[in-house]
Scaffold this motif. Structure first.
Motif, mmCIF file in Angstrom:
data_model
loop_
_atom_site.group_PDB
_atom_site.id
_atom_site.type_symbol
_atom_site.label_atom_id
_atom_site.label_comp_id
_atom_site.label_asym_id
_atom_site.label_seq_id
_atom_site.Cartn_x
_atom_site.Cartn_y
_atom_site.Cartn_z
ATOM 1 N N TYR A 1 47.599 35.375 -57.458
ATOM 2 C CA TYR A 1 46.214 34.963 -57.670
ATOM 3 C C TYR A 1 45.479 34.583 -56.382
ATOM 4 O O TYR A 1 44.518 35.248 -55.999
ATOM 5 N N THR A 2 45.906 33.530 -55.707
ATOM 6 C CA THR A 2 45.082 33.063 -54.578
ATOM 7 C C THR A 2 45.044 34.075 -53.436
ATOM 8 O O THR A 2 44.041 34.161 -52.725
ATOM 9 N N ILE B 1 43.292 27.503 -60.271
ATOM 10 C CA ILE B 1 42.908 28.911 -60.130
ATOM 11 C C ILE B 1 41.617 29.156 -60.897
ATOM 12 O O ILE B 1 40.721 29.871 -60.440
ATOM 13 N N LYS C 1 50.550 31.940 -55.623
ATOM 14 C CA LYS C 1 49.964 32.343 -54.345
ATOM 15 C C LYS C 1 49.872 33.864 -54.243
ATOM 16 O O LYS C 1 48.812 34.410 -53.899
ATOM 17 N N ALA D 1 38.107 28.722 -59.418
ATOM 18 C CA ALA D 1 37.506 29.736 -58.544
ATOM 19 C C ALA D 1 36.654 30.737 -59.323
ATOM 20 O O ALA D 1 35.946 31.551 -58.723
ATOM 21 N N GLN E 1 42.811 27.171 -51.567
ATOM 22 C CA GLN E 1 43.974 26.957 -52.439
ATOM 23 C C GLN E 1 45.208 27.649 -51.884
ATOM 24 O O GLN E 1 46.315 27.117 -51.950
ATOM 25 N N SER E 2 45.009 28.832 -51.326
ATOM 26 C CA SER E 2 46.141 29.586 -50.775
ATOM 27 C C SER E 2 46.770 28.839 -49.612
ATOM 28 O O SER E 2 47.996 28.771 -49.481
ATOM 29 N N LEU F 1 39.491 30.115 -53.218
ATOM 30 C CA LEU F 1 40.824 30.715 -53.317
ATOM 31 C C LEU F 1 41.559 30.650 -51.989
ATOM 32 O O LEU F 1 42.763 30.402 -51.944
#
Length: 950
Positions: A662-663, A711, A659, A714, A577-578, A574
């Protein structure tokens, strides 16, 4: 105020406005109450707001009497175009009249004289006596009465703060002419509501212009030959009519009123009639106003029995039965059946609550609950988060009006000695963990979590009043306070009354034990009382009983386990990804600056509007309430079809939401003790029966974009295990085929065809093999759109085609699938008749607005009626699948576990050694829960993470 004031309410004006402005409110008997509520709210406000009422001690609510008036003699077509009063409004008028009088208002209704003329005459009488008059109305006609003694006020207009009196200057500002010219203005413009024609094509602005230029209607008529154009011709054609028009719109101020009526003692405002108000508020279900009444009168007092058995009188907040929310008359349940909850005897009872502080007391209660067929159980804790909540105390009840509270962790200074928490749980463990000892609670899923935090696994969950209410009336509120008021006529102590609010709120462990007993014991007592009121109503309907007993109660137990299992989350993934999303957002921002020609705040609607519509001159699609061009999602999507900046903005917003939601947020929600996120599933939220997920919401993770699908990467399996996803295929379309019994639709599924290709073949008249990808896409939109009630306009927008073409395709669809059209027509009619529709299995899907007088609301409810049986049946199926799958896992003593339920999908965490068995067994388990007239299909996938499992 030095001058005395007369307060007159235009009841007929507000009656209609309240009816159309408010939702389709109804009481427990299904009787409409929206107009009643609006009228009462307005009348209370007028009496309570001295600035509005001028401190009046005299007043009246004036209504039109049924039947013709003198204006009908002058002009037979007067009000001829008005529609008949809606039945739902007519039914409310007697109650409104009763409430007007009970609130202390004189009610005036004079045969043959309109309310406006009565108001005008009373206002003139008041002026002659040197009094001021405040007229509460929304009728523009009454602006002609305004002078230095008369003002208007509209209590239903609050756009810019509190309503302001409409005096002479305000009339000029609003209409463009002074009060003495309102009659002339109305004669020129006409009054469509009353069917009084004006001068054709003469709108308000033209009328103002003429009156400013010539001074009066008489002078406009005198200079009619000077006015050019079509509107001048129309004026000249209307000259013979205008005197009649002026006569019709003139409010009479010299009517002969009955001898006993005048500005004297007959119009004195009186005091509230509390007893009548209590009866009427109860009938209508107006809880807040009932509470106000009850706060002014003595309440029954509860007794708390302490450790020594002494009965101590406590605060009346622990009192018994009182008000009702949308229930029938006292003594009846919401369905009108007899119930002890509302009887006079029940209302007079005093609850007896015991505070358990010794082993001897605890022994007596254990002996009692072990013998009881059913016991109400509740916990008090330190947190709403069930995974982290600490137990502060617990309550038990075997009979309504009797209960105990066992405090175990009240920690305030001076708290009495309490039994040790571990000791109490050890003593109660055999009963708590016994499946043979049946328990009832209000959302026992929460209490099960709390006990499991201390190593106790709650068993014997037989009933849940939250779920009973949900099965009976899913469209209503299901919190215990509301249920007690609605079904028992009891007002419970609110949590805020015990702990305070906001910054001053204390934890329950800081609440005095005596006060905690009032609150907590009442919870158990009321839960038992509710069960006895609600469960018989479910048990008398076999289909509702099956939904409750065989689906909702067992699913609640499974959901507690699913929540407890949680989902392992790769926080490192995560974070990566962020970072990637952050870089993409910066790149999109830079692109947006280049297209716009300057930097700006992409999150500022004001700056965005200036760039799009000021600098770039893009077309304005729609405006906000304040008149500014809108920059909402719908507008940007429309503009993105032709312009690059809106497309960039949509991409930016989508990634920014991923963002932030979730991340960035998911890692913060990981439980440090388990390394997992533990969502909460709510059963009693969606009317359709679907589960709702929160903290985090696992059902809203977007899957249509690559970034959204990442998402799900993860959500991972631990070493030595896999994530398995089992998803019903095209479930709602299959349910549509079953419910509609359409032969063509059923055949497509029975033969295993691609249903969208089959639909395209039918609609476009092509062989299945010749259907193009574009035609299949159109058919897919039609298939899913129609079961959600999509109109030709919606289909045209969705596909980017002309509305007429969309209508033709819908017509061709129904021609090929006539069973679907018949189902829709049949379902709409049934919904109007009974107020609800049903799933295949008997769940009732209530539609509160299905008979609303408001057209858009009614249309929305009709669309929901068509789709709800499909969504609801799908919800039933996935719950039945959870029961079947968990049952198999338990019987086989598998280590695999359910970890998520998302829409039509079950997600499991499966040890690799059990993977083959699970993949092989799941389809049969899930398709075998019900037999429909079309085959059910389940797709199963497995992978290291949730995304790979798809």
């Amino acid at each position: 105020m030095s001058e005395e004031t007369l307060l007159l309410v235009d009841g007929s004006s507000f009656l209609y406005r309240a009816f159309h402005a408010l939702p389709d409110l109804r009481n427990g008997e299904g009787e409409p109450t929206g107009a009643v509520y609006g009228m009462v709210a307005m009348l209370r406000r007028l009496r309570n707001d001295g600035k509005l009422s001028g401190g009046a001690r005299m007043g009246a609510v004036v209504f039109d009497a049924p039947g013709p008036t003198f204006r009908d003699d002058w002009y037979p077509e007067y009000k001829a175009t008005r529609k008949a009063m809606p039945d739902d409004l007519r039914k409310q008028i007697p109650v409104i009249h009763e409430l007007v009088r009970a609130l202390g208002w004189p009610l005036v209704m004079i045969e043959g004289i309109e309310a406006d003329d009565v108001i005008g005459t009373l206002a003139r009488q008041a002026s002659e006596r040197g009094m001021k008059t405040v007229v509460a109305t929304g009728d523009k006609d009454l602006a002609q009465l305004v002078d230095d003694k008369v003002v208007l006020v509209d209590t239903m207009t609050r756009d810019n703060g509190p309503p302001k009196p409409l005096d002479r200057e305000a009339v000029i500002e609003k209409f463009g002419v002074p009060p003495e010219r309102i009659v002339d203005w109305l004669a020129l413009v006409g009054d469509t509501v009353d069917n009084v024609p004006g001068v054709p094509k003469c709108g308000p602005k033209t009328a103002v212009k003429w009156l400013e230029q010539y001074g009066s209607l008489d002078e406009v008529v005198a200079h009619a030959d000077e006015i050019k154009g079509v509107v001048g011709d129309n004026l000249r054609k209307s000259l013979d009519w205008l005197p009649t028009a002026r006569k019709l719109v003139t409010v009479k101020t010299d009517c002969a009123l009955p001898g006993e009526l005048g500005v004297d003692a007959a119009l004195q405002l009186g005091d509230d009639d509390d007893e009548t108000l209590r009866e009427l508020y109860t009938r209508c279900g107006f809880r807040t106003w009932l509470r106000e009444l009850e706060g002014e009168s003595p309440r029954p007092r509860a007794r708390v029995v302490g450790a020594r058995g002494a009965a101590d009188t406590v605060s009346p907040a622990a009192s018994a039965a009182r008000d009702s929310d949308n229930a029938g008359a006292a003594g009846n349940g919401a369905d009108g059946t007899a119930s002890d909850a509302g009887s006079a005897g029940a209302q007079a009872r005093q609850p007896v609550y015991e505070t358990v502080l010794t082993d001897a007391q605890l022994d007596r209660w254990i002996a009692r609950i072990e013998k009881a067929e059913l016991v109400a159980f509740d916990t008090e804790t330190t947190s709403l988060d069930p995974m982290r909540a600490e137990l502060v105390g617990l309550s038990l009840s075997v009979e309504p009006w009797e209960a105990c509270y066992v405090p175990v962790a009240h920690t305030y200074a001076g708290a009495p000695d309490q039994l040790d928490r571990g000791h109490v749980l050890a003593r109660l463990r055999p009963w708590l963990e016994s499946p043979k000892h049946h328990k009832v609670g209000q959302n026992l899923k929460y209490d099960a979590h709390v006990l499991e935090n201390f190593g106790v696994k709650l068993a014997g969950i037989a009933h849940d009043t939250l779920l009973q209410s949900y099965v009976l009336e899913a469209h209503r509120s299901h919190d215990m306070d509301s249920l007690a008021e609605r079904h028992l006529h009891r007002r419970t102590i609110r949590y805020d009354e015990v702990t305070g609010k906001g910054a001053s709120r204390i934890g329950f462990e800081q609440v005095a034990v005596e006060r905690a007993t009032e609150y907590a014991a009442e919870d158990a007592d009321v839960t038992m009382h509710l069960h006895r009121a609600l469960y018989p109503r479910i048990a008398e309907d076999d289909r509702l009983l099956e939904i409750y007993r065989d689906i909702e109660v067992p699913v609640s137990v499974i959901l507690q386990r699913v929540e407890r299992n949680g989902v392992l989350v790769d926080t490192g993934a995560l974070a990566r990804q962020s970072d990637e999303l952050g870089r993409k957002l910066m790149a999109l921002e830079k692109q947006a600056y280049e297209v716009a020609g300057q930097p700006f705040n992409l999150n500022s609607p004001k700056q965005l509007g200036e760039i799009l519509f000021g600098n770039l001159k893009l077309p304005v699609v729609k405006k906000t309430a304040s008149g500014a061009p809108s920059t909402d999602e719908e507008v940007l999507a429309k503009l993105a079809e032709d312009y690059p900046l809106p497309r960039l903005l949509l991409d930016f917003r989508g990634l920014a939401k991923l963002k932030s939601t979730y991340t960035d947020k998911l890692p913060q929600m990981v439980d440090p003790k388990t390394g997992r996120v533990h969502t909460s599933y709510s059963q009693a939220v969606a009317v359709t029966g679907r589960l709702a997920s929160s903290d985090p919401n696992l059902q809203n993770i977007p899957v249509r974009t690559a970034e959204g699908r990442r998402i799900r990467e993860a959500f991972v399996a631990p070493p030595g295990a896999k994530i398995v996803s089992a998803d019903y295929s095209q479930i709602e379309l299959r349910i549509m085929a079953h419910i509609s019994a359409d032969p063509s639709l059923r055949r497509a599924f029975a033969e295993g065809m691609d249903v969208h290709r089959a639909t395209a073949s039918e609609v476009f008249g092509a062989a299945p093999a010749d259907v193009s990808a574009e035609q299949r896409r159109y058919a897919k939109v039609i298939n899913f759109g129609l079961i959600y009630g999509m109109s030709a306009f919606g289909l045209a927008q969705n596909l980017g085609i002309e509305r007429e073409a969309a209508k033709n395709w819908i017509d061709r669809y129904f021609a090929r699938y006539p069973g679907v059209r018949e189902y829709m027509d049949r379902t709409r009619a049934l919904a109007h008749e009974q107020g609800y529709v049903e799933t295949v299995f008997g769940r009732r899907l209530w539609l509160a607005e299905i008979n609303s007088p408001n057209g858009p609301r009614r249309a929305g409810a009709e669309r929901a009626a068509i789709n709800a049986p499909m969504q609801g049946t799908a919800a039933d199926l996935i719950k039945m699948a959870m029961i079947a799958v968990q049952g198999w896992l338990d019987r086989e003593r598998m280590r695999s576990k359910l970890i998520m339920q998302v829409h039509d999908e079950l997600v499991l965490e499966v040890p690799e050694g059990e993977l083959d068995a699970v993949r092989e067994k799941l389809p049969g388990l899930m398709t075998g829960v019900a037999r429909l007239d079309v085959p059910l299909e389940v797709e199963v996938g497995a992978g290291a993470n949730w995304e790979q499992a798809h």
